[in-house]
Design a protein around this motif. Structure first.
Motif, mmCIF file in Angstrom:
data_model
loop_
_atom_site.group_PDB
_atom_site.id
_atom_site.type_symbol
_atom_site.label_atom_id
_atom_site.label_comp_id
_atom_site.label_asym_id
_atom_site.label_seq_id
_atom_site.Cartn_x
_atom_site.Cartn_y
_atom_site.Cartn_z
ATOM 1 N N ALA A 167 -7.376 1.406 -4.656
ATOM 2 C CA ALA A 167 -6.747 1.275 -3.337
ATOM 3 C C ALA A 167 -7.767 1.258 -2.212
ATOM 4 N N LEU A 168 -8.868 1.992 -2.383
ATOM 5 C CA LEU A 168 -9.848 2.089 -1.307
ATOM 6 C C LEU A 168 -10.554 0.772 -1.031
ATOM 7 N N GLY A 169 -10.492 -0.175 -1.997
ATOM 8 C CA GLY A 169 -11.140 -1.465 -1.745
ATOM 9 C C GLY A 169 -10.292 -2.653 -2.142
ATOM 10 N N LEU A 170 -8.984 -2.450 -2.250
ATOM 11 C CA LEU A 170 -8.116 -3.487 -2.790
ATOM 12 C C LEU A 170 -7.634 -4.488 -1.749
ATOM 13 N N GLY A 171 -7.558 -4.092 -0.506
ATOM 14 C CA GLY A 171 -6.902 -4.887 0.523
ATOM 15 C C GLY A 171 -7.235 -6.366 0.529
ATOM 16 N N PRO A 172 -8.513 -6.738 0.652
ATOM 17 C CA PRO A 172 -8.855 -8.172 0.736
ATOM 18 C C PRO A 172 -8.396 -8.961 -0.481
ATOM 19 N N LEU A 173 -8.471 -8.360 -1.666
ATOM 20 C CA LEU A 173 -8.056 -9.067 -2.874
ATOM 21 C C LEU A 173 -6.533 -9.157 -2.971
ATOM 22 N N ALA A 174 -5.858 -8.038 -2.688
ATOM 23 C CA ALA A 174 -4.393 -8.001 -2.828
ATOM 24 C C ALA A 174 -3.691 -8.898 -1.815
ATOM 25 N N SER A 175 -4.338 -9.190 -0.705
ATOM 26 C CA SER A 175 -3.688 -10.009 0.326
ATOM 27 C C SER A 175 -3.383 -11.414 -0.174
ATOM 28 N N ASN A 176 -4.056 -11.856 -1.239
ATOM 29 C CA ASN A 176 -3.854 -13.206 -1.769
ATOM 30 C C ASN A 176 -2.818 -13.265 -2.895
ATOM 31 N N ILE A 177 -2.199 -12.124 -3.225
ATOM 32 C CA ILE A 177 -1.213 -12.119 -4.308
ATOM 33 C C ILE A 177 0.050 -12.850 -3.849
ATOM 34 N N PRO A 178 0.503 -13.859 -4.590
ATOM 35 C CA PRO A 178 1.708 -14.603 -4.188
ATOM 36 C C PRO A 178 2.983 -13.753 -4.330
ATOM 37 N N VAL A 209 1.626 -21.384 -1.541
ATOM 38 C CA VAL A 209 2.857 -20.597 -1.684
ATOM 39 C C VAL A 209 2.727 -19.346 -0.816
ATOM 40 N N PRO A 210 3.855 -18.711 -0.451
ATOM 41 C CA PRO A 210 3.799 -17.484 0.349
ATOM 42 C C PRO A 210 3.046 -16.369 -0.376
ATOM 43 N N VAL A 211 2.187 -15.647 0.372
ATOM 44 C CA VAL A 211 1.404 -14.546 -0.202
ATOM 45 C C VAL A 211 1.658 -13.273 0.611
ATOM 46 N N LEU A 212 1.109 -12.158 0.118
ATOM 47 C CA LEU A 212 1.328 -10.871 0.787
ATOM 48 C C LEU A 212 0.751 -10.837 2.196
ATOM 49 N N GLY A 213 -0.416 -11.437 2.386
ATOM 50 C CA GLY A 213 -1.034 -11.405 3.714
ATOM 51 C C GLY A 213 -1.899 -10.167 3.905
ATOM 52 N N ASP A 214 -2.305 -9.896 5.142
ATOM 53 C CA ASP A 214 -3.245 -8.802 5.431
ATOM 54 C C ASP A 214 -2.699 -7.455 4.992
ATOM 55 N N ILE A 215 -3.542 -6.681 4.323
ATOM 56 C CA ILE A 215 -3.170 -5.355 3.827
ATOM 57 C C ILE A 215 -4.238 -4.365 4.277
ATOM 58 N N PRO A 216 -3.848 -3.259 4.885
ATOM 59 C CA PRO A 216 -4.831 -2.255 5.297
ATOM 60 C C PRO A 216 -5.448 -1.552 4.090
ATOM 61 N N THR A 217 -6.687 -1.138 4.221
ATOM 62 C CA THR A 217 -7.350 -0.381 3.160
ATOM 63 C C THR A 217 -7.800 0.957 3.712
ATOM 64 N N GLY A 218 -8.344 1.788 2.829
ATOM 65 C CA GLY A 218 -8.840 3.091 3.250
ATOM 66 C C GLY A 218 -7.849 4.195 2.942
ATOM 67 N N LEU A 219 -8.167 5.364 3.437
ATOM 68 C CA LEU A 219 -7.332 6.531 3.180
ATOM 69 C C LEU A 219 -6.034 6.450 3.980
ATOM 70 N N PRO A 220 -4.960 7.009 3.467
ATOM 71 C CA PRO A 220 -3.668 6.934 4.166
ATOM 72 C C PRO A 220 -3.637 7.801 5.413
ATOM 73 N N GLU A 221 -2.728 7.480 6.316
ATOM 74 C CA GLU A 221 -2.528 8.274 7.518
ATOM 75 C C GLU A 221 -1.472 9.347 7.278
ATOM 76 N N LEU A 222 -1.538 10.410 8.064
ATOM 77 C CA LEU A 222 -0.578 11.495 7.942
ATOM 78 C C LEU A 222 0.710 11.134 8.694
ATOM 79 N N MET A 226 0.824 -1.211 0.000
ATOM 80 C CA MET A 226 0.000 0.000 0.000
ATOM 81 C C MET A 226 0.858 1.260 0.000
ATOM 82 N N ALA A 227 2.085 1.181 0.524
ATOM 83 C CA ALA A 227 2.994 2.328 0.411
ATOM 84 C C ALA A 227 3.316 2.577 -1.054
ATOM 85 N N GLY A 228 3.451 1.480 -1.832
ATOM 86 C CA GLY A 228 3.650 1.631 -3.266
ATOM 87 C C GLY A 228 2.443 2.234 -3.946
ATOM 88 N N MET A 229 1.258 1.816 -3.533
ATOM 89 C CA MET A 229 0.021 2.359 -4.112
ATOM 90 C C MET A 229 -0.119 3.847 -3.803
#
Length: 544
Positions: A317-328, A205-218, A38-41
């Motif tokens: 990005a606002l709704g990607l977290g659950p899907l992206a967590s499964n990316i190997p 295989v190893p995956v990304l795992g849990d990823i936070p979603t929503g607006l970024p923090e300051l 998400m830092a990349g996003m």
């Protein structure tokens, strides 16, 4: 801020396409940086939006790039993952880039020689590939190039075959994806989707795992601690590297659109984008060549396209977290290997043996320093050595052209005087400003070409607009040598600036005479020789 809406449909289409292409790269580069996908996003979103809004290259698409991520990954390792300090470095880099633009340095940053650029870009490509070898084999990659290489034997002794096949399959799909499908579904995104689906339903295989979603923090900047020197150094590297990367991409965009970018405005836009990215928890970015080319080919021409690309990524990005967590991890590694291979300057490597040997040596040296030392050392050493090499070449040409034989003169009278007197009069004419490299060899050159029969030396300054300290000291050395060997030294054609420098440095003009031009000096020299020959044993008279 001026917006050209005449190509609005093309800009929106190009921006959407570029956003789709940028999605897997932003995730993969975020992981490679150590700060997470998400830092990349957020980096792609924030840098992409603000660089387009304030920048000076209409169709430029900005976001995380391989060179920037290599620096951030090294900083992540050095700071033990302290995100606050890393984001501070990103903010500082942005501020430095804004300063570059405001002080008009955009035109100078592009003066880095091509072998240096080729060397560090190829080195960065190699680093990206090295850092992905362990994830391809099914292992976590240690931080840093040397760490990754050191762990490689261990990973090779325990290969996760399924993980490796998945990564290689991803890489093969990226390369083999049909171009006609790429217009609708870019190859990296197709590989990301296909690899994730296969792994989700059939592989362990190893995956990304849990990823936070929503607006970024300051993230406010942090300026305390013992690591600030590392932070500042990384910020400078990011600023210079990001500026070079962006301006080179701007040149590519200019060639495709037949337009002309504004270098300094582009640096300001990139700086604002990186400053905002650091504040919002995004990694640093720069102009991305591949994404910019995709944008232009899809119809993008103005700054609206870059902003559209960023908004597309924001929506994802606002709704990607659950899907992206499964990316190997292997899928991202395969995509990043393709990124690394694209960064390597294959075009130059294929032709390097046909060009100057020194350029090849310089490129190889920068490449090795980039991989095994650090980027700033590589670029600094490359620029210094390239500059010294250029000075040496210019100095050699200046020295070679210094002595005018009779056939090189445009005055028949001057030719006649030199022909009548043979080697007794040695004329040296400067063809322009004298570099400090040529000044170092000036005294030796004059001695070499005025022995043994020369009795009068003439230095013609008619084509020399100014004189620096090195050249003035060289003239003083010539005057001393002439006096010690019993020769006369005449100075001709000096302008006021040259004469003033010589007078102040020496407490008066060196030599035995000053003349308006070369012709007058030659006539007086001939007269002096005639008097000497008519008065056996008499001393040569000084000039007027």
């Amino acid at each position: 801020m001026k917006f050209d809406l005449s190509n609005l449909r093309g800009d929106i289409t190009g921006g959407i396409t570029a956003g789709v292409v940028a999605l897997p790269l932003a995730l993969a580069l975020g992981v490679a940086s150590g700060l997470g996908p998400m830092a990349g996003m957020y980096g792609a979103i924030v840098v992409g939006f603000f660089a387009a809004l304030f920048g000076g290259t209409g169709p430029q698409i900005s976001g995380p790039t391989g060179p920037m991520v290599v620096v951030l990954a090294g900083l992540f390792a050095s700071l033990s993952g302290d995100a606050a300090l890393i984001f501070t470095a990103v903010m500082l880099a942005g501020v430095i880039q804004v300063a570059f633009g405001l002080f008009g340095l955009g035109h100078y940053i592009r003066l880095v020689p091509y072998p240096v650029i080729s060397g560090f870009m190829t080195g960065i490509g190699v680093i990206i590939i090295i850092l992905q070898l362990n994830p391809l084999l099914g292992h976590d990659s240690p931080s840093g190039t040397l760490g990754a290489l050191g762990y490689l034997p261990t990973a090779l002794s325990d290969v996760h075959v399924i993980n490796l096949l998945l990564g290689l399959g991803t890489l093969a799909l990226v390369y083999s994806w049909p171009a006609r499908f790429g217009r609708y579904l870019p190859a990296p995104l197709a590989a990301l989707i296909a690899g994730t689906l296969v792994a989700y339903f059939a592989l362990d295989v190893p995956v990304l795992g849990d990823i936070p979603t929503g607006l970024p923090e300051l993230h406010l900047p942090t300026f305390s601690g013992d690591q600030m020197l590392l932070v500042v150094e990384a910020a400078v590297i990011l600023a210079v590297l990001g500026s070079l990367d962006s301006l080179l991409t701007s040149l590519v965009a200019d060639n495709m659109t037949r337009d002309r970018h504004h270098s300094n405005r582009e640096l300001v836009g990139q700086g604002i984008g990186n400053t905002a990215a650091g504040l919002l928890g995004g990694i640093a970015g720069a102009g991305a060549t591949m994404r910019t080319v995709v944008n232009i080919r899809s119809g993008g021409r103005g700054r609206v396209s870059g902003m559209t690309h960023a908004l597309v990524l924001l929506a994802v990005a606002l709704g990607l977290g659950p899907l992206a967590s499964n990316i190997p991890m292997a899928v991202l590694a395969g995509i990043l290997v393709k990124v690394g291979l694209d960064i390597i300057d294959w075009s130059y490597l294929k032709r390097a043996h046909q060009g100057p040997r020194w350029d090849l040596i310089l490129m190889a040296m920068v490449l090795l320093l980039t991989i095994f030392v650090d980027l700033i050392t590589a670029v600094a050493a490359g620029v210094v050595l390239a500059a010294l090499s250029f000075v040496k070449q210019v100095a050699s040409l200046q020295i070679e052209r210094l002595r005018n034989l009779p056939e090189h003169l445009d005055s028949d009278d001057d030719k006649a005087i030199l022909e009548r007197n043979g080697d007794t009069i040695a004329l040296f004419e400067f063809s322009g400003p004298l570099s400090f490299g040529a000044a170092a060899d000036l005294g030796h050159h004059v001695r070499e070409h005025s022995e043994p029969g020369s009795r009068i030396l003439i230095l013609d300054f008619s084509s020399m607009p100014f004189l620096d300290l090195s050249a003035a000291l060289a003239v003083e050395t010539i005057a001393t040598d002439a006096r010690d060997s019993g020769k006369l030294l005449y100075l001709a054609g000096m302008n006021d600036e040259v004469r003033t420098v010589l007078e102040k440095l020496n407490g008066g003009l060196p030599g035995d005479g000053r003349f308006r031009d070369r012709s007058e000096a030659l006539r007086v020299a001939e007269t002096a020789l005639e008097r000497r020959d008519g008065d056996a044993g008499g001393a040569l008279p000084a000039g007027a």
